[in-house]
Design a protein around this motif. Structure first.
Motif, PDB file in Angstrom:
ATOM      1  N   TYR A 575       0.799  -1.222   0.000  1.00 37.07           N
ATOM      2  CA  TYR A 575       0.000   0.000   0.000  1.00 37.07           C
ATOM      3  C   TYR A 575       0.835   1.277   0.000  1.00 37.07           C
ATOM      4  O   TYR A 575       0.269   2.377   0.088  1.00 37.07           O
ATOM      5  CB  TYR A 575      -0.930   0.011   1.225  1.00 37.07           C
ATOM      6  N   GLY A 576       2.153   1.144  -0.100  1.00 36.81           N
ATOM      7  CA  GLY A 576       3.003   2.323  -0.161  1.00 36.81           C
ATOM      8  C   GLY A 576       2.938   3.137   1.109  1.00 36.81           C
ATOM      9  O   GLY A 576       2.968   2.611   2.223  1.00 36.81           O
ATOM     10  N   LYS A 577       2.818   4.441   0.949  1.00 34.28           N
ATOM     11  CA  LYS A 577       2.816   5.341   2.105  1.00 34.28           C
ATOM     12  C   LYS A 577       1.576   5.178   2.965  1.00 34.28           C
ATOM     13  O   LYS A 577       1.546   5.620   4.126  1.00 34.28           O
ATOM     14  CB  LYS A 577       2.918   6.798   1.642  1.00 34.28           C
ATOM     15  N   ASP A 578       0.539   4.541   2.438  1.00 36.81           N
ATOM     16  CA  ASP A 578      -0.669   4.320   3.229  1.00 36.81           C
ATOM     17  C   ASP A 578      -0.539   3.126   4.160  1.00 36.81           C
ATOM     18  O   ASP A 578      -1.371   2.946   5.055  1.00 36.81           O
ATOM     19  CB  ASP A 578      -1.881   4.099   2.309  1.00 36.81           C
ATOM     20  N   GLY A 579       0.475   2.260   3.945  1.00 38.26           N
ATOM     21  CA  GLY A 579       0.630   1.055   4.746  1.00 38.26           C
ATOM     22  C   GLY A 579       1.562   1.265   5.920  1.00 38.26           C
ATOM     23  O   GLY A 579       2.010   2.369   6.228  1.00 38.26           O
ATOM     24  N   ARG A 743      -0.571 -15.486   3.452  1.00 31.45           N
ATOM     25  CA  ARG A 743      -1.818 -15.765   2.736  1.00 31.45           C
ATOM     26  C   ARG A 743      -2.853 -14.725   3.159  1.00 31.45           C
ATOM     27  O   ARG A 743      -3.819 -15.024   3.856  1.00 31.45           O
ATOM     28  CB  ARG A 743      -2.314 -17.180   3.035  1.00 31.45           C
ATOM     29  N   LEU A 744      -2.613 -13.513   2.746  1.00 33.91           N
ATOM     30  CA  LEU A 744      -3.469 -12.405   3.162  1.00 33.91           C
ATOM     31  C   LEU A 744      -4.795 -12.416   2.413  1.00 33.91           C
ATOM     32  O   LEU A 744      -4.867 -12.795   1.247  1.00 33.91           O
ATOM     33  CB  LEU A 744      -2.751 -11.079   2.926  1.00 33.91           C
ATOM     34  N   VAL A 745      -5.825 -11.956   3.105  1.00 32.85           N
ATOM     35  CA  VAL A 745      -7.135 -11.740   2.493  1.00 32.85           C
ATOM     36  C   VAL A 745      -7.399 -10.248   2.343  1.00 32.85           C
ATOM     37  O   VAL A 745      -7.651  -9.750   1.259  1.00 32.85           O
ATOM     38  CB  VAL A 745      -8.257 -12.404   3.320  1.00 32.85           C
ATOM     39  N   GLU A 746      -7.322  -9.511   3.457  1.00 34.35           N
ATOM     40  CA  GLU A 746      -7.495  -8.049   3.445  1.00 34.35           C
ATOM     41  C   GLU A 746      -8.708  -7.654   2.599  1.00 34.35           C
ATOM     42  O   GLU A 746      -8.605  -6.928   1.611  1.00 34.35           O
ATOM     43  CB  GLU A 746      -6.235  -7.363   2.930  1.00 34.35           C
ATOM     44  N   ALA A 747      -9.873  -8.151   3.005  1.00 35.74           N
ATOM     45  CA  ALA A 747     -11.098  -7.902   2.244  1.00 35.74           C
ATOM     46  C   ALA A 747     -11.536  -6.451   2.295  1.00 35.74           C
ATOM     47  O   ALA A 747     -12.260  -5.996   1.407  1.00 35.74           O
ATOM     48  CB  ALA A 747     -12.220  -8.806   2.761  1.00 35.74           C
ATOM     49  N   LEU A 748     -11.118  -5.725   3.316  1.00 42.23           N
ATOM     50  CA  LEU A 748     -11.496  -4.313   3.433  1.00 42.23           C
ATOM     51  C   LEU A 748     -10.472  -3.427   2.732  1.00 42.23           C
ATOM     52  O   LEU A 748      -9.274  -3.531   3.020  1.00 42.23           O
ATOM     53  CB  LEU A 748     -11.600  -3.904   4.912  1.00 42.23           C
ATOM     54  N   PRO A 749     -10.901  -2.563   1.802  1.00 39.32           N
ATOM     55  CA  PRO A 749      -9.970  -1.579   1.244  1.00 39.32           C
ATOM     56  C   PRO A 749      -9.394  -0.699   2.345  1.00 39.32           C
ATOM     57  O   PRO A 749     -10.059  -0.428   3.353  1.00 39.32           O
ATOM     58  CB  PRO A 749     -10.857  -0.773   0.276  1.00 39.32           C
ATOM     59  N   PRO A 826      -1.801  14.059 -11.209  1.00 39.03           N
ATOM     60  CA  PRO A 826      -2.774  12.966 -11.110  1.00 39.03           C
ATOM     61  C   PRO A 826      -2.931  12.490  -9.666  1.00 39.03           C
ATOM     62  O   PRO A 826      -1.966  12.471  -8.901  1.00 39.03           O
ATOM     63  CB  PRO A 826      -2.177  11.862 -12.000  1.00 39.03           C
ATOM     64  N   ARG A 827      -4.152  12.153  -9.308  1.00 41.54           N
ATOM     65  CA  ARG A 827      -4.419  11.653  -7.962  1.00 41.54           C
ATOM     66  C   ARG A 827      -3.892  10.225  -7.832  1.00 41.54           C
ATOM     67  O   ARG A 827      -4.191   9.360  -8.660  1.00 41.54           O
ATOM     68  CB  ARG A 827      -5.920  11.680  -7.711  1.00 41.54           C
ATOM     69  N   GLU A 828      -3.111   9.984  -6.801  1.00 42.26           N
ATOM     70  CA  GLU A 828      -2.598   8.643  -6.555  1.00 42.26           C
ATOM     71  C   GLU A 828      -3.673   7.822  -5.850  1.00 42.26           C
ATOM     72  O   GLU A 828      -4.130   8.170  -4.760  1.00 42.26           O
ATOM     73  CB  GLU A 828      -1.335   8.707  -5.689  1.00 42.26           C
ATOM     74  N   LYS A 829      -4.070   6.740  -6.480  1.00 48.07           N
ATOM     75  CA  LYS A 829      -5.144   5.917  -5.939  1.00 48.07           C
ATOM     76  C   LYS A 829      -4.572   4.841  -5.027  1.00 48.07           C
ATOM     77  O   LYS A 829      -3.562   4.221  -5.336  1.00 48.07           O
ATOM     78  CB  LYS A 829      -5.926   5.250  -7.077  1.00 48.07           C
ATOM     79  N   PRO A 830      -5.207   4.607  -3.883  1.00 42.93           N
ATOM     80  CA  PRO A 830      -4.735   3.532  -3.000  1.00 42.93           C
ATOM     81  C   PRO A 830      -4.952   2.172  -3.631  1.00 42.93           C
ATOM     82  O   PRO A 830      -5.930   1.950  -4.350  1.00 42.93           O
ATOM     83  CB  PRO A 830      -5.591   3.710  -1.738  1.00 42.93           C
ATOM     84  N   TRP A 831      -4.039   1.276  -3.349  1.00 46.04           N
ATOM     85  CA  TRP A 831      -4.148  -0.069  -3.906  1.00 46.04           C
ATOM     86  C   TRP A 831      -5.258  -0.829  -3.190  1.00 46.04           C
ATOM     87  O   TRP A 831      -5.416  -0.725  -1.960  1.00 46.04           O
ATOM     88  CB  TRP A 831      -2.824  -0.801  -3.753  1.00 46.04           C
ATOM     89  N   ILE A 832      -6.044  -1.575  -3.948  1.00 47.49           N
ATOM     90  CA  ILE A 832      -7.167  -2.321  -3.383  1.00 47.49           C
ATOM     91  C   ILE A 832      -7.001  -3.782  -3.778  1.00 47.49           C
ATOM     92  O   ILE A 832      -6.856  -4.109  -4.959  1.00 47.49           O
ATOM     93  CB  ILE A 832      -8.510  -1.773  -3.896  1.00 47.49           C
ATOM     94  N   ARG A 833      -7.031  -4.663  -2.792  1.00 47.66           N
ATOM     95  CA  ARG A 833      -6.832  -6.080  -3.053  1.00 47.66           C
ATOM     96  C   ARG A 833      -8.078  -6.711  -3.661  1.00 47.66           C
ATOM     97  O   ARG A 833      -8.001  -7.504  -4.590  1.00 47.66           O
ATOM     98  CB  ARG A 833      -6.444  -6.797  -1.753  1.00 47.66           C
ATOM     99  N   TRP A 834      -9.243  -6.392  -3.120  1.00 49.76           N
ATOM    100  CA  TRP A 834     -10.495  -6.958  -3.620  1.00 49.76           C
ATOM    101  C   TRP A 834     -11.490  -5.840  -3.861  1.00 49.76           C
ATOM    102  O   TRP A 834     -11.814  -5.095  -2.951  1.00 49.76           O
ATOM    103  CB  TRP A 834     -11.102  -7.945  -2.619  1.00 49.76           C
TER     104      TRP A 834
END
Length: 1106
Positions: A575-579, A743-749, A826-834
């Motif tokens: 997630y870069g700087k958000d993680g 084995r991550l799930v991380e269902a929540l953005p 450009p707006r940097e969008k957060p990475w989303i797993r699901w």
């Protein structure tokens, strides 16, 4: 411009390419468009076949001759019904795409097989050819070569229907469904595009209106010239090839962009086994005996996971009834529009008017049917509560629970209120076996506030010891009482201490059980229990704010279930700087402790030197880390770990025994599929009578004059929504929403707000209607708007995550424009797993409940504008019964939302026939409970409250008057509810009307916050404090002037246009009065009014319900 039926086909210039490109997605919008196109064209053909005597009138304003008004309305109504059913159900949408795609292929293939036969010479032959109906052959073609083609199409159609019916037994593979949607959607989009080309080509009307398009039944009309007919056929074929190639490329691009990984829960087992260790995952080389075993049976294949993906039959029946009645209502509104002759109606404007009506009517009909369904099922079958076990003598080992009060404090008052609430909840829910721990999980960042919170924890522990030691003396003095009288004796003497002490009678009664130890050791054992009770009131400080509230209890679940305090989710590598850093502490004081305020207090220019800051942090760790170690110690033990987490807000009040009752329901084997056990949510208005405002009283009035329909919702859908407060199974939550190291799930953005929507989809929440938790309510309409705007922001975010989200396209475009013009990058969008997770139809439908409610106000406003402005001035819309539309719609709304549901209150007091044991063939606990089919309330043990017992208030109470709570009988409650319902209806009509404007404001603010990437309004707490300090009519007017201005403008328009609709003027009055009613709602209720019968009746009924 007069209405032309060709406008319907002009829209194909957009719909055709859209279906050619995205039919494979089988999305909501694809199904909606295809359902409308297919059913409207099919209806227009059948009209001609059933009315062959009508003359052909080459008049674009009257394409069906004298019956144009009725027939055009029928065509559009059929299209709207097809759109609603196709959008409602993916299988129905796929079936329509397949059948209409086959018919499109057949239409063009029939023309080719007849060698592009030209139009007959005489007009009589033209009419006979166009209106000839020779059964199926006349419908599908009259050539000799149609037989083999017809057989092939019939076989494919039959296979499509069999695929649809196979849903009753099993679900076809998703890839097969998308393949079929893309394959058959190509001819649908291709023919729609060809029709658009044809009608643009003949826009002057020289070819007369082709009311049912370019299909087999009217090929003699549009295939009049062999050369042009060949062009259409070749264009259709080329567009089919282009569509298939385009869909394949886009699907490949989406597959690459969205990832082809399929969501699946990760197996969970406690880490005290073999396999991968946390230290190895975190890159540590040291040996660690804490490991995460992946060798258990996967939850993905378990029965509970499959139950979460199932939709009960009752849900399908209910939703089908809702869609059917919505279609009937939409058909009625379609006939209100003037479609033919010299009409001002524009097709797209009228279609938007009808669809908006359908959306608003859907919500009204859903509420009406839910109310009717609830009372019918309760009276006939019965609605028993969830089955539960009996843990009155103490929780079993698998019931160990951690209560999590999630706190983010910016002021000392917020911290103090949270700890006070948590303390009372801890004392009210003490477990004799000490298997309930109360934790305040804080992400407070200020050093001074963190230190204050540690002080508050210590003060709370002292208070626990003080109260329990006082009560222990009563317990010790009761050892000589016989067992059958012990409970009554304890309750009588504890009630003299305080009301809250009397509610701990089960706690002390269980501790006095002789099986727990000898009487000689009782004082020492009780003293040890008191110390343990104090130690189980803990404070956990989180070192980051990632994922906000769900991040707080997710990290707590991992710590409490596995003993792991190292971060392995939402890492900066993904997630870069958000993680956050891999292996960093989840709970502690190494992060998220700011020293700015401390430096200012000391008078230094900077935050102080590093040594002093380190010493302060070390002191915090010395005081706070033992609490982390306590939870970690239990979590590291696979037999004594925490199995449940009770998620709570900082202001949630948990009454005595409420947590135990929820655990009793969760531990029953019949409820093993439910990952969340909800409680009823209500507001305790009597706790702060002195501060109660008229807005709070009106909310109480609404609560007591309505029926709790959550029971009916649970019965229908076999699940409910989740509202951020409930008992969660740690193992199931970790498996389905968090995952394990490696084995991550991380269902929540990572930037999600409405996290409860995703959690409800994956965990199948249930509700125990016999438990009620209490929370704070907004004190006034202004702060309520801030609260609801935050919820709207969350709904907009959720709509932008999903590839099929309704807001995704427009929000992405606005964000790109805003970022380019304002941020210049450009707006940097957060990475989303699901971006989407698998769920049942019932879960998907319930997840959009808030979305539908928030759009109801803007939808009604659009209908009002269309009726009173567009139709009144004939700006693109003309209605045939203009004065009646508003009145009938108003009466229908009042009847469906207010009058009839309030009248149903009397049914809630009637006993049930309890025929469910014979009528229902199901094993679902939501429908049969424990098999007893009793709809009565839970029977409480009356032995704990002996007759004549005197209950006094707590020692710190300002009043020493005795509390005498009279239990009202059913007739008394019903009479009060019906009377209060009349008052509530009157207030709702006056106070709900401004929601039309406020709903638009809320929607715009929520959407704009998503565009900007941050909220643009004051939080609810800040607004309430500001109103308390600055309350005046001028202040309120500055906050509500927009609604007032809209009311004044509307009034001027109504006067100038001489409108005579009473409903319009009622709406105008409520808008103009909004600043005055809002100011009134902000005021506290005077003491004199609290002596009136209205106040007493509301509080009496509410106390009786509680």
């Amino acid at each position: 411009m007069f209405f032309r039926w060709q406008q319907f086909f002009f829209s194909f210039a957009i719909l055709g390419p859209y279906m050619m490109t995205y039919a494979w997605s089988l999305s909501f919008w694809v199904r909606l468009c295809t359902g409308f196109v297919a059913l409207s064209q099919a209806a227009s053909q059948m009209i001609y076949y059933k009315n062959p005597s009508n003359a052909v009138v080459p008049n674009p304003a009257n394409p069906f001759g004298d019956s144009s008004q009725e027939f055009i309305a029928l065509c559009i109504a059929s299209g709207v019904c097809g759109a609603l059913f196709a959008a409602f159900s993916e299988p129905i949408g796929l079936l329509i795409i397949q059948l209409w795609g086959l018919f499109c292929i057949y239409s063009m293939a029939t023309v080719a097989s007849e060698h592009f036969k030209p139009l007959p010479n005489s007009a009589e032959e033209v009419v006979m050819e166009m209106f000839r109906f020779d059964g199926v052959e006349g419908l599908l073609g009259d050539g000799q070569s149609w037989n083999s083609l017809m057989i092939v199409c019939c076989i494919l159609g039959a296979l499509s229907i069999l695929l649809f019916l196979s849903r009753l037994l099993c679900r076809p593979p998703p890839k097969l469904q998308h393949f079929l949607a893309g394959l058959f959607g190509a001819p649908v989009g291709a023919l729609a595009t060809v029709q658009a080309i044809y009608f643009y080509w003949n826009s002057d009307g020289s070819e007369a209106p082709l009311v049912y398009g370019m299909v087999a039944g009217n090929r003699a009309r549009w295939c009049s010239d062999p050369s042009s007919c060949k062009i259409f056929f070749c264009t259709f074929c080329i567009l089919n090839i282009v569509s298939v190639i385009t869909q394949l490329l886009i699907y490949s691009g989406f597959k690459e962009y969205w990832s082809d990984r399929k969501y699946a829960p990760v197996p969970f087992r406690h880490p005290r086994a073999r396999s991968v260790s946390f230290s190895e995952v975190n890159g540590d080389t040291e040996e660690d005996d804490e490991t995460w075993d992946m060798g258990c049976a996967p939850d993905e294949g378990s029965e509970t996971w499959h139950m979460n993906l199932q939709t009960p039959r009752s849900c399908w029946i209910f939703l089908t009834a809702v869609v059917t009645l919505s279609c009937v209502a939409s058909v009625c509104f379609t006939y209100f529009v003037k479609w033919a002759s010299n009409t001002a109606t524009q097709f797209l404007v009228a279609l938007m008017y009808i669809l908006t009506n359908a959306f608003c009517l859907w919500s009204i009909i859903e509420f009406f049917l839910l109310t009717l369904w609830f009372h019918t099922i309760r009276l006939v079958c019965g609605m028993p509560p969830l089955p539960k076990r009996n843990f009155r003598e103490g929780l079993d080992r698998p019931g160990r629970t951690c209560m999590a009060y999630c706190l983010l404090s910016k002021a000392p008052q917020s911290s103090e209120e949270c700890f006070s609430t948590a303390l009372e909840a801890h004392l009210a829910n003490l477990d004799p076996n000490m298997r309930i721990t109360t934790s305040v999980v804080s992400v407070t960042g200020s050093y001074e506030l963190v230190r204050l919170e540690l002080d508050l924890r210590d003060q709370a522990r002292d208070e626990i010891r003080k109260r329990l030691h006082h009560e222990m003396q009563v317990a010790l003095s009761s050892t000589h009482i016989e067992a059958e009288h012990l409970r009554s004796h304890l309750h009588l003497h504890l009630s003299h201490i305080s009301e809250s002490a009397a509610r701990r009678v089960d706690f002390w009664h269980s501790l006095l059980d002789p099986s727990r130890g000898s009487p000689q050791e009782l004082p020492r054992r009780l003293t040890s229990i008191i110390e343990e009770a104090a130690a189980h009131f803990i404070y956990l400080h989180r070192t980051c704010k990632i994922l906000k509230k769900p991040g707080q209890y997710q990290d707590l679940m991992i710590l409490a279930s596995t003993g792991n305090n190292q971060a392995y989710t939402y890492l900066d590598t993904d997630y870069g700087k958000d993680g956050r850093k891999k292996g960093s502490e989840c709970f502690g004081f190494s992060g998220n402790v700011a020293m700015e305020n401390l430096g200012a207090a000391r008078g230094t220019c900077r935050n102080g030197n590093a040594e002093s800051n380190s010493a302060l942090v070390h002191e915090l760790e010395r005081r706070g880390m033992p609490d982390v170690e306590l939870v970690k110690q239990y979590g590291s033990d696979p037999k004594n770990r925490y199995f449940y987490t009770m998620v709570l807000d900082s202001d949630t009040i948990c009454p005595p025994g409420s947590i135990r009752t929820l655990i009793e329901s969760a531990e029953h084997p019949a409820n093993r599929a439910f990952g969340i056990i909800n409680a009823n949510l209500a507001v305790d208005y009597t706790a702060n009578d002195a501060d109660c405002t008229w807005h709070m009283w009106r909310n109480a009035l609404m609560e007591v004059s309505t029926v709790n329909l959550v029971r009916g919702q649970f019965w229908i859908f076999n699940r409910t929504g989740f509202y951020g407060k409930g008992l969660i199974r740690n193992e199931m939550y970790i498996s389905r929403l968090i995952g394990s190291p490696g084995r991550l799930v991380e269902a929540l953005p990572i930037d999600i707000l409405s996290h409860d929507t995703v959690e409800a989809k994956l965990l199948q929440p249930a509700v125990n209607v016999n438990v009620t938790l209490y929370e704070d309510v907004a004190r006034n309409p202004i702060s309520a708007l801030s609260q609801s705007t935050r919820w709207m922001f969350g709904e907009v975010k959720n709509a932008c995550y999903h590839p099929d989200g309704s807001y995704r396209g427009i929000i992405s475009l606005l964000t790109m424009i805003y970022a380019g013009l304002v941020e210049c990058k450009p707006r940097e969008k957060p990475w989303i797993r699901w971006r989407e997770v698998p769920c049942s139809v019932s879960a998907e439908y319930l997840s959009h409940t808030g979305f539908r409610l928030f759009h109801a106000g803007p939808g009604i406003l659009l209908v009002n504008i269309a009726t009173s402005l567009l139709a009144f001035q004939k700006f693109g819309l003309e209605l045939q019964v203009l004065p009646v539309v508003g009145m009938y719609a108003f009466l229908f709304t009042v009847l469906a939302l207010f009058i009839i549901p309030k009248g149903f209150l009397m049914f809630d007091k009637l006993p049930s026939l309890n025929l469910g044991k014979w009528l229902l063939c199901t094993g679902k606990s939501s429908k049969i409970g424990d098999g007893e089919f009793s709809s009565s309330e839970e029977d409480y043990d009356q032995s704990m409250i002996p007759p004549g017992a005197r209950i006094v208030r707590d020692e710190d109470s300002d009043s020493e008057e005795e509390v005498e709570e009279e239990k009202l009988d059913r007739c008394s409650v019903l009479i009060r509810q019906l009377a209060l319902a009349l008052v509530e209806i009157s207030l709702s009509i006056l106070l709900f009307s401004p929601e039309l404007i406020i709903g638009v404001v809320r929607l715009v603010r929520g959407a704009w916050a998503q565009v900007k990437g941050k909220p643009n309004w004051q939080p609810q707490d800040a607004v309430e404090k500001e109103i308390q300090q600055n309350l005046s009519f001028v202040y309120v007017f500055r906050k509500t002037w927009l609604v007032f201005a809209c009311g004044v403008a509307y009034l001027m328009y109504a006067i100038v246009c001489r409108m005579q609709d009473a409903v319009v003027y009622l709406l105008i009055v409520s808008w103009i009065m909004y600043p005055f009613t809002t100011y009134w709602m902000c005021l506290p209720v005077p003491e004199g009014c609290k002596k009136s019968f209205l106040w007493k009746w509301v509080m009496d009924v509410k106390r009786n319900q509680d």
